[in-house]
Design a protein around this motif. Structure first.
Motif, PDB file in Angstrom:
ATOM      1  N   TRP A 165       0.530  16.067  -4.926  1.00 17.03           N
ATOM      2  CA  TRP A 165      -0.566  15.258  -5.442  1.00 17.03           C
ATOM      3  C   TRP A 165      -0.037  14.228  -6.424  1.00 17.03           C
ATOM      4  CZ3 TRP A 165      -5.208  13.590  -4.625  1.00 17.03           C
ATOM      5  CH2 TRP A 165      -5.993  13.070  -5.660  1.00 17.03           C
ATOM      6  N   GLU A 167      -1.159  11.904  -9.196  1.00 12.27           N
ATOM      7  CA  GLU A 167      -2.307  11.747 -10.097  1.00 12.27           C
ATOM      8  C   GLU A 167      -2.644  10.280 -10.342  1.00 12.27           C
ATOM      9  OE1 GLU A 167      -5.513  12.772 -12.212  1.00 12.27           O
ATOM     10  OE2 GLU A 167      -4.211  14.208 -11.164  1.00 12.27           O
ATOM     11  N   GLU A 168      -1.619   9.420 -10.448  1.00 13.98           N
ATOM     12  CA  GLU A 168      -1.861   8.010 -10.733  1.00 13.98           C
ATOM     13  C   GLU A 168      -2.590   7.316  -9.575  1.00 13.98           C
ATOM     14  OE1 GLU A 168       1.758   6.089 -11.764  1.00 13.98           O
ATOM     15  OE2 GLU A 168       2.095   7.307 -13.577  1.00 13.98           O
ATOM     16  N   GLN A 169      -2.126   7.571  -8.365  1.00 14.13           N
ATOM     17  CA  GLN A 169      -2.711   6.917  -7.194  1.00 14.13           C
ATOM     18  C   GLN A 169      -3.870   7.710  -6.595  1.00 14.13           C
ATOM     19  OE1 GLN A 169       0.411   6.105  -4.382  1.00 14.13           O
ATOM     20  NE2 GLN A 169       1.605   4.896  -5.832  1.00 14.13           N
ATOM     21  N   LYS A 170      -4.070   8.925  -7.098  1.00 12.75           N
ATOM     22  CA  LYS A 170      -5.137   9.789  -6.592  1.00 12.75           C
ATOM     23  C   LYS A 170      -5.002   9.998  -5.078  1.00 12.75           C
ATOM     24  CE  LYS A 170      -7.068   9.996 -10.651  1.00 12.75           C
ATOM     25  NZ  LYS A 170      -7.014  11.237 -11.461  1.00 12.75           N
ATOM     26  N   GLN A 171      -3.777  10.316  -4.661  1.00  7.80           N
ATOM     27  CA  GLN A 171      -3.495  10.522  -3.235  1.00  7.80           C
ATOM     28  C   GLN A 171      -2.556  11.707  -3.050  1.00  7.80           C
ATOM     29  OE1 GLN A 171      -1.879   6.638  -2.163  1.00  7.80           O
ATOM     30  NE2 GLN A 171      -3.717   6.188  -0.951  1.00  7.80           N
ATOM     31  N   TRP A 172      -2.649  12.298  -1.860  1.00 10.09           N
ATOM     32  CA  TRP A 172      -1.703  13.334  -1.467  1.00 10.09           C
ATOM     33  C   TRP A 172      -0.533  12.676  -0.748  1.00 10.09           C
ATOM     34  CZ3 TRP A 172      -1.895  18.244  -3.066  1.00 10.09           C
ATOM     35  CH2 TRP A 172      -3.114  18.724  -3.556  1.00 10.09           C
ATOM     36  N   GLU A 186      -5.784  10.744   1.522  1.00 11.25           N
ATOM     37  CA  GLU A 186      -6.787  11.026   0.513  1.00 11.25           C
ATOM     38  C   GLU A 186      -7.196  12.493   0.520  1.00 11.25           C
ATOM     39  OE1 GLU A 186     -10.072   8.386   0.968  1.00 11.25           O
ATOM     40  OE2 GLU A 186      -8.918   6.584   0.439  1.00 11.25           O
TER      41      GLU A 186
END
Length: 226
Positions: A165, A167-172, A186
């Motif tokens: 994960w 955190e900055e890009q909010k992506q897996w 996402e």
């Protein structure tokens, strides 16, 4: 000397005896893979298009040529477990050969062309399975894998793939062995599905989920015994 009368014997060996020996060989791999907690175990006999499937058995069009077994997620994925799995094929061939010879010597079985071919080709199968060598397609013989494991080498270039994960890009993120980005998603499920696909096609490999600063092995994909 090989003559015309020997041609039927050749076909007996090629189309009946060899597939039986191949199945016994794969059964040895499967037994130890099951014993070590392997999942999704599948035995393939032959090559080409699939003729039929029955449970874990898959028989292909050219049933007399080639064979392999596949499995994943070994519970006991250590060196000794893998040595036993890759030795299992030759071990089962050796056991069945000794049984046939014993039955012949005790006159339970009559010595004939089929029993002769069975013992001869079982030894042939064992020799080339245990001969430590790489194959032209890049795969290794059972003997080569066993030798590498005995030498305490890591599983012959095992790759680790991660789902992590960001955190900055909010992506897996799906990462390869070198930490390079493969693809982003996402949804965690889609990332795991992609990671499974990549890891499975690059055996031997491990799939790890990096979540909450912890790494948890999701699945491991050992090499496929031949």
């Amino acid at each position: 000397m090989f003559g015309v009368n020997d041609i039927p014997k050749f076909f007996l060996a090629f189309f009946l005896v060899l597939p039986v020996i191949s199945f016994i060989h794969e059964a040895g791999h499967v037994f130890f893979a099951w014993l070590m907690g392997g999942r999704s175990i599948k035995v393939t006999v032959g090559s080409g298009d699939v003729l039929f499937r029955a449970g874990m058995l898959e028989v292909r069009k050219y049933y007399f040529w080639y064979g392999q077994c596949s499995f994943d997620n070994l519970k006991r994925n250590h060196h000794l477990a893998n040595i036993l799995i890759f030795s299992g094929g030759a071990l089962f061939n050796a056991i069945t050969t000794v049984i046939v010879i014993y039955l012949i010597e005790n006159q339970t079985l009559d010595p004939n062309m089929a029993t002769y071919q069975f013992t001869y080709f079982s030894l042939y199968y064992m020799f080339f399975a245990l001969l430590p060598m790489p194959y032209p397609d890049g795969s290794y013989s059972d003997g080569k894998i066993i030798l590498d494991l005995i030498r305490n080498k890591k599983q012959s270039g095992e790759q680790t793939y991660r789902v992590q994960w960001n955190e900055e890009q909010k992506q897996w993120c799906v990462l390869n062995h070198d930490g390079e980005l493969v693809q982003t998603f996402e949804e965690e499920e889609k990332a795991l599905a992609k990671a499974h696909e990549v890891a499975q096609s690059n055996r031997p490999s491990r799939l790890v989920n990096s979540k909450n600063d912890k790494e948890v092995e999701v699945r491991n994909y050992p090499r496929i015994p031949l």
